[in-house]
Design a protein around this motif. Structure first.
Motif, PDB file in Angstrom:
ATOM      1  N   UNK A 201       0.359  -1.351   0.186  1.00 26.03           N
ATOM      2  CA  UNK A 201       0.618   0.250  -0.315  1.00 26.03           C
ATOM      3  C   UNK A 201       1.520   1.369   0.499  1.00 26.03           C
ATOM      4  N   UNK A 202       1.593   0.729   0.783  1.00 29.79           N
ATOM      5  CA  UNK A 202       2.617   2.687   0.711  1.00 29.79           C
ATOM      6  C   UNK A 202       3.780   2.873  -0.786  1.00 29.79           C
ATOM      7  N   UNK A 203       4.169   1.396  -1.374  1.00 32.25           N
ATOM      8  CA  UNK A 203       4.201   1.892  -2.726  1.00 32.25           C
ATOM      9  C   UNK A 203       3.778   1.460  -3.622  1.00 32.25           C
ATOM     10  N   UNK A 204       2.469   1.008  -4.040  1.00 28.27           N
ATOM     11  CA  UNK A 204       2.104   0.398  -5.011  1.00 28.27           C
ATOM     12  C   UNK A 204       1.171   1.385  -5.459  1.00 28.27           C
ATOM     13  N   UNK A 205       1.890   2.604  -5.695  1.00 29.31           N
ATOM     14  CA  UNK A 205       0.832   4.114  -6.119  1.00 29.31           C
ATOM     15  C   UNK A 205       0.533   4.476  -7.046  1.00 29.31           C
ATOM     16  N   UNK A 206       0.049   5.119  -7.691  1.00 29.16           N
ATOM     17  CA  UNK A 206      -0.194   5.502  -8.902  1.00 29.16           C
ATOM     18  C   UNK A 206       0.705   6.915  -9.276  1.00 29.16           C
TER      19      UNK A 206
ATOM     20  N   UNK B   4      -6.754   5.417  -6.070  1.00 27.90           N
ATOM     21  CA  UNK B   4      -6.589   6.081  -4.966  1.00 27.90           C
ATOM     22  C   UNK B   4      -5.653   6.426  -4.264  1.00 27.90           C
ATOM     23  N   UNK B   5      -4.462   4.972  -4.102  1.00 28.83           N
ATOM     24  CA  UNK B   5      -3.798   4.885  -3.143  1.00 28.83           C
ATOM     25  C   UNK B   5      -2.373   6.681  -3.024  1.00 28.83           C
TER      26      UNK B   5
END
Length: 405
Positions: A173-178, A206-207
């Protein structure tokens, strides 16, 4: 094109063949890991295939792709993780949906994590048995004393065996962001439809992570270090090199030319002198590793243990000579032709186009892809000499040597 959530897309339509290559690049790799997370990026690369929100079966994505005649693969490196599917044109929309779900909605089921730990640990063990892999690992930890490039991609057995699911999910969740993703789609596509499906899938992610700390990618300590060890080998393996420019520098083109002149192919300078003329090595080659941060010029060789001193002395003598004189015009022109040919042959495939476009866009240097041959053609003999004088000296040369026990 850019989406509101920070995602970037690179699209190219080519109807010459009814196939499409879809790549998703994520700007996370081993440089983003702490010692307690060593190998986690690579582990996640495996786990996202084991079920997602819209494709929950542990083999569903693989079966769907195979049923459509497609091919899927993934890779993890120091700076990135990438996933891709090559498929006939009728399946590319589904390919986008599946890859998008993998990098936004993986389920990380506990029942799949347990057996996959064993799979990755086996990879780590094979990695330890591979002399080339071990040589590279030792070289990176010797050459990079400060920068995070010293981190191993494959990681450690202890981390993979014990890291809990909640830590895996947290890292994802911390790194796989758009804002850290690029999707590249090349081939027989409908541009409007492709934009629409990306917007409805990956474009909805939306991460965010405003507190993400970027790793150190600049190595300021360019002092050469020598590491000598032994292993159960038949011959001696050596990897020598020196630090170079990062990918924002025009020097990367000169670096590619210089290292190709030195050690690319049978007629290259080092191969001609150390292998053909002096018969000191079984093989020798060189290349430049272009990175977002401090890159590395490296030379690898395999030879008999008794030849080590001669190999080392001859290599340094040839590097000193190359620094003072540079390549001949004949060497320069020949290597430019070879590099152009290799580049153009690679671009024959949609896969390679999507790969290169996505990679360079991920690091905001798409101009390297677009003007690579143009900049290679501009390199002169003086440019090469100046490059060597700027980055190389005997004192800056790091060496890792593995002797047979």
């Amino acid at each position: 094109m850019n989406f509101k959530n920070g995602l970037t897309a690179v699209l190219k339509k080519d109807t010459s063949v009814p196939i499409v290559s879809v790549y998703i690049w994520v700007k996370t790799g081993s440089i983003n890991e702490t010692p307690e997370q060593a190998g986690l990026s690579h582990f996640i690369e495996h786990l996202v295939f084991k079920g997602t929100k819209n494709f929950p079966g542990n083999t569903e994505i693989m079966e769907n792709i195979e049923n459509m005649g497609g091919y899927v693969n993934a890779a993890t490196s120091k700076e990135y993780t990438c996933f891709y599917i090559d498929i006939q044109k009728d399946g590319y929309i589904q390919a986008i949906k599946m890859l998008s779900d993998m990098v936004t909605n993986p389920l990380f089921p506990e029942k799949e994590i347990v057996p996959e730990r064993k799979v990755v640990i086996e990879e780590i063990q094979r990695h330890k048995d591979n002399p080339h892999s071990q040589l590279f690992e030792k070289f990176m930890t010797t050459t990079y004393k400060q920068a995070a490039y010293k981190n191993s991609v494959i990681g450690t057995e202890d981390v993979i065996a014990n890291i809990p699911r909640e830590e895996i999910v947290k890292y994802f969740k911390e790194h796989y962001i758009p804002s850290r993703m690029v999707i590249a789609v090349v081939g027989d596509i409908d541009i409007k439809e492709t934009k629409k499906v990306i917007s409805e899938t990956l474009g909805q992610n939306q991460n965010t992570n405003p507190n993400l700390i970027e790793p150190n990618i600049i190595e300021k300590d360019d002092t050469g270090t020598e590491l000598i060890t032994d292993d159960k080998l038949a011959h001696t393996y050596m990897l020598a090199g020196f630090l170079g420019p990062d990918m924002s520098s025009k020097d990367i083109y000169v670096a590619d030319v210089a290292l190709n002149v030195l050690g690319a192919g049978k007629s290259s300078r080092l191969n001609r002198i150390l292998k053909e003329e002096k018969q000191l090595v079984y093989s020798i080659n060189s290349s430049f590793m272009t990175l977002n941060g401090t890159g590395t010029a490296y030379i690898s060789a395999i030879f008999d243990k008794t030849n080590y001193e001669q190999v080392k002395d001859t290599l340094i003598r040839e590097l000193d000579k190359f620094t003072a004189e540079g390549p001949t015009q004949e060497e320069l022109q020949k290597i430019k032709i070879n590099m152009k040919s290799d580049w153009l042959f690679d671009l024959q495939t949609f896969n390679e186009q999507a790969s290169l476009m996505g990679f360079w866009k991920l690091f905001n240097h798409l101009e390297v892809f677009e003007k690579y041959l143009e900049n290679i053609e501009k390199v002169t003999v003086d440019d090469v000499k100046n490059f060597m004088k700027k980055y190389y000296s005997k004192e800056k040369l790091s060496k890792v040597v593995v002797f047979p026990k």
